[in-house]
Motif scaffolding. Structure first.
Motif, PDB file in Angstrom:
ATOM      1  N   ASP A   1       0.687  -1.301   0.502  1.00 49.57           N
ATOM      2  CA  ASP A   1       0.067   0.180  -0.228  1.00 49.57           C
ATOM      3  C   ASP A   1       1.006   1.194  -0.261  1.00 49.57           C
ATOM      4  N   PHE A   2       0.332   2.269  -0.253  1.00 50.92           N
ATOM      5  CA  PHE A   2       0.832   3.954  -0.774  1.00 50.92           C
ATOM      6  C   PHE A   2       0.075   4.649   0.186  1.00 50.92           C
ATOM      7  N   GLY A   3       0.581   5.642   1.245  1.00 51.67           N
ATOM      8  CA  GLY A   3       0.046   6.758   1.220  1.00 51.67           C
ATOM      9  C   GLY A   3       0.417   7.963   1.291  1.00 51.67           C
ATOM     10  N   PHE A   4       0.065   9.080   1.825  1.00 49.06           N
ATOM     11  CA  PHE A   4       0.165  10.611   2.491  1.00 49.06           C
ATOM     12  C   PHE A   4       0.970   9.937   3.877  1.00 49.06           C
ATOM     13  N   ALA A   5       2.238  11.188   4.074  1.00 54.74           N
ATOM     14  CA  ALA A   5       2.941  10.975   5.037  1.00 54.74           C
ATOM     15  C   ALA A   5       3.723  12.603   5.629  1.00 54.74           C
ATOM     16  N   GLY A   6       3.268  13.189   6.885  1.00 54.54           N
ATOM     17  CA  GLY A   6       2.964  14.323   7.290  1.00 54.54           C
ATOM     18  C   GLY A   6       4.475  14.065   8.599  1.00 54.54           C
ATOM     19  N   GLN A   7       5.237  15.329   9.076  1.00 58.39           N
ATOM     20  CA  GLN A   7       6.508  14.865   9.997  1.00 58.39           C
ATOM     21  C   GLN A   7       6.640  16.555  10.757  1.00 58.39           C
ATOM     22  N   ILE A   8       6.936  16.464  11.899  1.00 63.06           N
ATOM     23  CA  ILE A   8       6.820  17.363  12.608  1.00 63.06           C
ATOM     24  C   ILE A   8       8.467  17.076  13.816  1.00 63.06           C
ATOM     25  N   GLY A   9       8.871  18.152  13.754  1.00 63.92           N
ATOM     26  CA  GLY A   9       9.868  17.696  14.812  1.00 63.92           C
ATOM     27  C   GLY A   9      11.263  18.143  14.894  1.00 63.92           C
ATOM     28  N   PHE A  10      12.227  18.463  15.770  1.00 64.75           N
ATOM     29  CA  PHE A  10      13.393  19.009  15.885  1.00 64.75           C
ATOM     30  C   PHE A  10      14.601  18.999  15.413  1.00 64.75           C
ATOM     31  N   ASN A  11      15.984  19.096  15.791  1.00 62.64           N
ATOM     32  CA  ASN A  11      17.796  18.854  16.203  1.00 62.64           C
ATOM     33  C   ASN A  11      17.833  19.880  16.698  1.00 62.64           C
ATOM     34  N   PHE A  12      18.493  18.729  17.996  1.00 58.44           N
ATOM     35  CA  PHE A  12      19.677  20.124  18.485  1.00 58.44           C
ATOM     36  C   PHE A  12      20.476  19.306  18.538  1.00 58.44           C
ATOM     37  N   GLN A  13      20.990  20.564  18.591  1.00 54.28           N
ATOM     38  CA  GLN A  13      22.547  20.833  18.316  1.00 54.28           C
ATOM     39  C   GLN A  13      23.556  21.542  19.587  1.00 54.28           C
ATOM     40  N   PRO A  14      23.728  20.518  20.369  1.00 57.81           N
ATOM     41  CA  PRO A  14      24.675  20.458  21.644  1.00 57.81           C
ATOM     42  C   PRO A  14      25.498  22.036  21.424  1.00 57.81           C
ATOM     43  N   ALA A  15      26.406  23.015  22.439  1.00 55.94           N
ATOM     44  CA  ALA A  15      27.340  23.833  21.904  1.00 55.94           C
ATOM     45  C   ALA A  15      28.792  23.599  21.498  1.00 55.94           C
TER      46      ALA A  15
END
Length: 203
Positions: free
Chosen positions: A140-154
Motif C-alpha cells: 500500500d502507498f499513502g500520505f506522510a506528514g512529519q514534525i520535529g526538531f534537531n538539537f545541536q549541543p554547544a
C-alpha cells in the motif's frame, strides 16, 4: 594559466557547496496504529504497537530545504482478531518526505515535512481459529506528514540529537482465503503515528 586557476577555483567552490549537504540519522521508533477495522463477516481487527530501529538519510538542498528517506529493519506486526487470535505480518515502511527547517539563533531547529510512504508486507502467518485461513496483505502507498526538531549541543560540530513524529496514512488490502478460495477482501486500517528519537550526523 587563467583557465587552470578558474578550474581550481570552481572545484573549490563545488567542494564547499557540497559540504554539509548530507545527514545520517540513527534512531529508534515506536509505531503506534491509530485505527482499527471491523468487518461484518470477519469481526474486529487491530494492529498492535511495535518498536523498530529506523536509520534515515537526508540531503540538504540549502539551509532550509531537505529531503529525508526513512528506512527500517523489518518490522513484525501482530494484528489481533477479536482481541485474542493474531495474524503476524512482516513489513517495511520506507517513507520519503520533503522538509522545511526553521533556522534561528538557538540550537533548536524545528522542521516540518510532507511526502509519501509505502507498506511492503510479506510472510503473513495466522494462529488460533484463523490458522486454517490463508491471509495475504497487498502493498500500500499513502500520505506522510512529519514534525520535529534537531538539537545541536554547544560543543558539537557535526552531530546532534533529534525527535520527530510522523503520521502515515495506510490501509493495506487483506485477502482472506479458505481452501484456496477467496472468502473476503478487507482494508486493514492502520494509519500509524511513528515517534522517533536518535542521533544525527551531518557531513
Amino acid at each position: 594559466m587563467l583557465k587552470q586557476v578558474a578550474l581550481i577555483a570552481l572545484m573549490g567552490m563545488s567542494a564547499s557547496a557540497m559540504a554539509g549537504q548530507w545527514q545520517v540519522k540513527v534512531g529508534g521508533s515506536v509505531i503506534s496504529p491509530t485505527q482499527d477495522t471491523t468487518d461484518p463477516d470477519l469481526g474486529h481487527f487491530e494492529a498492535d504497537h511495535e518498536y523498530a530501529f529506523t536509520p534515515s538519510v537526508e540531503y540538504f538542498f540549502n539551509d532550509n530545504i531537505s529531503a529525508e528517506l526513512l528506512l527500517a529493519t523489518p518490522i513484525s506486526h501482530d494484528v489481533a482478531h477479536e482481541g485474542e487470535n493474531k495474524i503476524k505480518i512482516k513489513h517495511l515502511p520506507p517513507t520519503l518526505t520533503a522538509k522545511y527547517h526553521f533556522k534561528n539563533s538557538t540550537r533548536f531547529t524545528p522542521y516540518i515535512g510532507v511526502g509519501g510512504t509505502a507498506f511492503v508486507a510479506w510472510d503473513e502467518k495466522t494462529s488460533g481459529n484463523l490458522a486454517d485461513l490463508d491471509v495475504k496483505v497487498k502493498e500500500d502507498f499513502g500520505f506522510a506528514g512529519q514534525i520535529g526538531f534537531n538539537f545541536q549541543p554547544a560543543d558539537a560540530k557535526n552531530w546532534g540529537v533529534f525527535f520527530d513524529a510522523r503520521y502515515t496514512q495506510l490501509s493495506p488490502e487483506v485477502t482472506v482465503k479458505a481452501g484456496g478460495t477467496t472468502v473476503k477482501k478487507i482494508d486493514l486500517d492502520i494509519d500509524p503515528m511513528v515517534y522517533t528519537i536518535g542521533y544525527s550526523y551531518k557531513f
